[in-house]
Enzyme design. Structure first.
Site, PDB file in Angstrom:
ATOM      1  N   GLU A 133      36.234  75.610  54.664  1.00  0.00           N
ATOM      2  CA  GLU A 133      36.282  75.051  56.149  1.00  0.00           C
ATOM      3  C   GLU A 133      36.635  73.599  56.155  1.00  0.00           C
ATOM      4  O   GLU A 133      36.051  72.753  55.733  1.00  0.00           O
ATOM      5  CB  GLU A 133      35.223  75.467  56.741  1.00  0.00           C
ATOM      6  CG  GLU A 133      34.783  77.039  57.090  1.00  0.00           C
ATOM      7  CD  GLU A 133      33.481  77.222  57.944  1.00  0.00           C
ATOM      8  OE1 GLU A 133      32.849  76.243  58.462  1.00  0.00           O
ATOM      9  OE2 GLU A 133      33.155  78.346  57.556  1.00  0.00           O
ATOM     10  N   GLU A 199      39.865  79.652  64.039  1.00  0.00           N
ATOM     11  CA  GLU A 199      38.739  80.444  64.712  1.00  0.00           C
ATOM     12  C   GLU A 199      38.798  79.642  65.983  1.00  0.00           C
ATOM     13  O   GLU A 199      38.399  78.426  66.218  1.00  0.00           O
ATOM     14  CB  GLU A 199      37.763  80.150  64.041  1.00  0.00           C
ATOM     15  CG  GLU A 199      36.496  80.877  64.543  1.00  0.00           C
ATOM     16  CD  GLU A 199      35.444  81.151  63.573  1.00  0.00           C
ATOM     17  OE1 GLU A 199      35.608  81.193  62.251  1.00  0.00           O
ATOM     18  OE2 GLU A 199      34.113  81.753  63.979  1.00  0.00           O
TER      19      GLU A 199
HETATM   20  N1  LIG Z   1      29.323  89.449  62.354  1.00  0.00           N
HETATM   21  C1  LIG Z   1      30.037  88.215  62.397  1.00  0.00           C
HETATM   22  N2  LIG Z   1      31.113  87.935  63.187  1.00  0.00           N
HETATM   23  C2  LIG Z   1      31.644  86.776  63.179  1.00  0.00           C
HETATM   24  O1  LIG Z   1      32.805  86.670  63.773  1.00  0.00           O
HETATM   25  C3  LIG Z   1      31.238  85.727  62.385  1.00  0.00           C
HETATM   26  C4  LIG Z   1      30.042  86.035  61.557  1.00  0.00           C
HETATM   27  N3  LIG Z   1      29.529  87.070  61.698  1.00  0.00           N
HETATM   28  N4  LIG Z   1      29.360  85.080  61.037  1.00  0.00           N
HETATM   29  C5  LIG Z   1      30.024  83.675  60.832  1.00  0.00           C
HETATM   30  C6  LIG Z   1      30.866  83.326  61.915  1.00  0.00           C
HETATM   31  C7  LIG Z   1      30.071  82.835  63.098  1.00  0.00           C
HETATM   32  N5  LIG Z   1      31.041  83.315  64.213  1.00  0.00           N
HETATM   33  C8  LIG Z   1      30.802  83.160  65.540  1.00  0.00           C
HETATM   34  C9  LIG Z   1      29.527  83.750  65.845  1.00  0.00           C
HETATM   35  C10 LIG Z   1      29.202  83.906  67.448  1.00  0.00           C
HETATM   36  C11 LIG Z   1      30.051  83.275  68.236  1.00  0.00           C
HETATM   37  C12 LIG Z   1      30.018  83.561  69.703  1.00  0.00           C
HETATM   38  O2  LIG Z   1      28.705  83.900  70.147  1.00  0.00           O
HETATM   39  N6  LIG Z   1      30.891  83.215  70.495  1.00  0.00           N
HETATM   40  C13 LIG Z   1      30.567  83.459  71.879  1.00  0.00           C
HETATM   41  C14 LIG Z   1      30.592  82.096  72.814  1.00  0.00           C
HETATM   42  C15 LIG Z   1      31.920  81.322  72.794  1.00  0.00           C
HETATM   43  C16 LIG Z   1      31.867  80.253  73.718  1.00  0.00           C
HETATM   44  O3  LIG Z   1      30.832  80.018  74.197  1.00  0.00           O
HETATM   45  O4  LIG Z   1      33.056  79.565  73.767  1.00  0.00           O
HETATM   46  C17 LIG Z   1      31.927  84.417  72.572  1.00  0.00           C
HETATM   47  O5  LIG Z   1      31.512  85.061  73.422  1.00  0.00           O
HETATM   48  O6  LIG Z   1      32.640  84.711  72.050  1.00  0.00           O
HETATM   49  C18 LIG Z   1      31.539  83.284  67.926  1.00  0.00           C
HETATM   50  C19 LIG Z   1      31.774  83.189  66.516  1.00  0.00           C
HETATM   51  C20 LIG Z   1      32.426  83.968  63.500  1.00  0.00           C
HETATM   52  N7  LIG Z   1      31.799  84.254  62.260  1.00  0.00           N
HETATM   53  C1  LIG Z   2      35.432  84.930  59.972  1.00  0.00           C
HETATM   54  C2  LIG Z   2      35.980  84.763  58.910  1.00  0.00           C
HETATM   55  C3  LIG Z   2      37.448  83.995  58.841  1.00  0.00           C
HETATM   56  C4  LIG Z   2      35.171  83.961  57.852  1.00  0.00           C
HETATM   57  O1  LIG Z   2      35.275  82.837  57.406  1.00  0.00           O
HETATM   58  C5  LIG Z   2      33.808  84.640  57.068  1.00  0.00           C
HETATM   59  O2  LIG Z   2      34.013  85.861  57.612  1.00  0.00           O
HETATM   60  O3  LIG Z   2      33.100  84.136  56.511  1.00  0.00           O
HETATM   61 MG   LIG Z   3      33.598  81.996  56.703  1.00  0.00          MG
END
Ligand SMILES: Nc1nc(=O)c2c([nH]1)NC[C@@H]1CN(c3ccc(C(=O)N[C@@H](CCC(=O)O)C(=O)O)cc3)CN21
Ligand SMILES: CC(C)C(=O)C(=O)O
Ligand SMILES: [Mg+2]
Length: 281
Positions: A133, A199
């Site tokens: 990252e 992302e």
């Molecule tokens: N199960 C899982 N899915 C993922 O996509 C993921 C993981 N774990 N672990 C590591 C990271 C963390 N990630 C995340 C975790 C939470 C949000 C999230 O809650 N997004 C909200 C808020 C966005 C905003 O406020 O702009 C959304 O509604 O998308 C996004 C990416 C992506 N990655």
């Molecule tokens: C969401 C992807 C790109 C990642 O970095 C992960 O799963 O760890």
């Molecule tokens: Mg990752």
């Protein structure tokens, strides 16, 4: 009809699946305008299914922190925890390119630390590329790893390992900060990355980056115009319950199917229906 040679892969999908996908196949796919899917995998059975189903790239993500080990964030997971998962995924696959995600703390100190960790992932994990990252701030690390002959996938935009700097799970590159994402994308491409994950960046920004770079972009919450799309497999298959990020689409209800199977198993044991004669020696 022209027969393809065993080493030739004419397309990521539908080509003769006689060897592993290589990084150059992904760059060639971009030149042909082909889109492709990437999934995370952390174990033998999912790896084998995704490999057989034609997913060209599997990521053993540091998201194993959340989705395997049950940590709140990706920050605590270590190389010692991830490497056995990398080995399992590599052993279970024949076609997919396996990317190992470098965990937080294993590459930030500088190019020497980054190279040392990347070498461990290749030697002990047996993966075919590593991911880290960071954009401009990791250009020197990417150069050092690529300079040692190890392919690197970069990851910019929202980078979960730096959530405390970025101010939580937030879209990156809105408004004026679009230029920051572009500068990061150019820097990782210039440093020699073979692909870059975008992302949670606005679709328009992802489209600009994808149009400008020769290397493929892989979106997660980055709209429809990236070369590839990646999701965490438990999100894609509906194994994870609860509120999912907006970028997730559920293609199955594994949590529902497994809950149902589990209840029926427990009920049949309680009712004396399992095991039956055919299960008994
Ligand atoms: N199960 C899982 N899915 C993922 O996509 C993921 C993981 N774990 N672990 C590591 C990271 C963390 N990630 C995340 C975790 C939470 C949000 C999230 O809650 N997004 C909200 C808020 C966005 C905003 O406020 O702009 C959304 O509604 O998308 C996004 C990416 C992506 N990655
Ligand atoms: C969401 C992807 C790109 C990642 O970095 C992960 O799963 O760890
Ligand atoms: Mg990752």
């Amino acid at each position: 009809m022209v027969e393809s040679t065993p080493t030739e892969v004419t397309a990521l999908y539908g080509g003769p699946a006689t060897r592993r996908i290589r990084t150059r196949d992904l760059i060639a796919a971009k030149e042909r305008g082909e889109r492709w899917a990437m999934l995370t995998s952390y174990d033998q059975y999912t790896a084998s299914i995704f490999d057989q189903a034609g997913i060209p790239v599997l990521l053993v993500g540091d998201s194993a922190a959340n989705n395997v080990f049950g940590y709140e964030t990706t920050l605590p997971v270590t190389a010692e925890e991830l490497l056995p998962l990398v080995r399992a995924v590599v052993r279970a696959t024949k076609h997919s390119l396996i990317v190992g995600d470098l965990p937080f703390g294993s590459y930030e100190e500088g190019p020497a630390q980054a190279l040392r960790t990347a070498v461990r992932f290749m030697k002990e994990g047996g993966c075919h590329a590593v991911k880290l990252e960071g954009g401009r701030r990791c250009a020197a690390q990417i150069e050092a790893i690529v300079g040692a002959g190890i392919p690197v996938m970069a990851h910019i935009g929202f980078t979960p390992q730096s959530e405390h700097t970025l101010g939580g799970y937030r879209v990156q590159g809105r408004g004026d900060t679009a230029e920051e994402v572009l500068a990061d994308a150019r820097a990782v491409a210039e440093a020699g990355a073979f692909a870059v994950v975008l992302e949670m960046v606005p679709g328009e920004v992802a489209k600009r980056v994808t149009g400008e770079l020769r290397i493929p972009t892989v979106g997660i919450g980055a709209g429809p115009d990236t070369d590839g799309q990646v999701l965490v497999w438990q999100d894609m298959a509906g194994l994870r319950t609860g509120r999912a990020p907006r970028f997730v689409k559920r293609y199955a209800d594994l949590a529902g199917a497994l809950t149902d199977a589990t209840r029926r198993f427990a009920d049949e044991v309680r009712g004396g229906e399992f095991p039956a004669a055919e299960h008994t020696f």
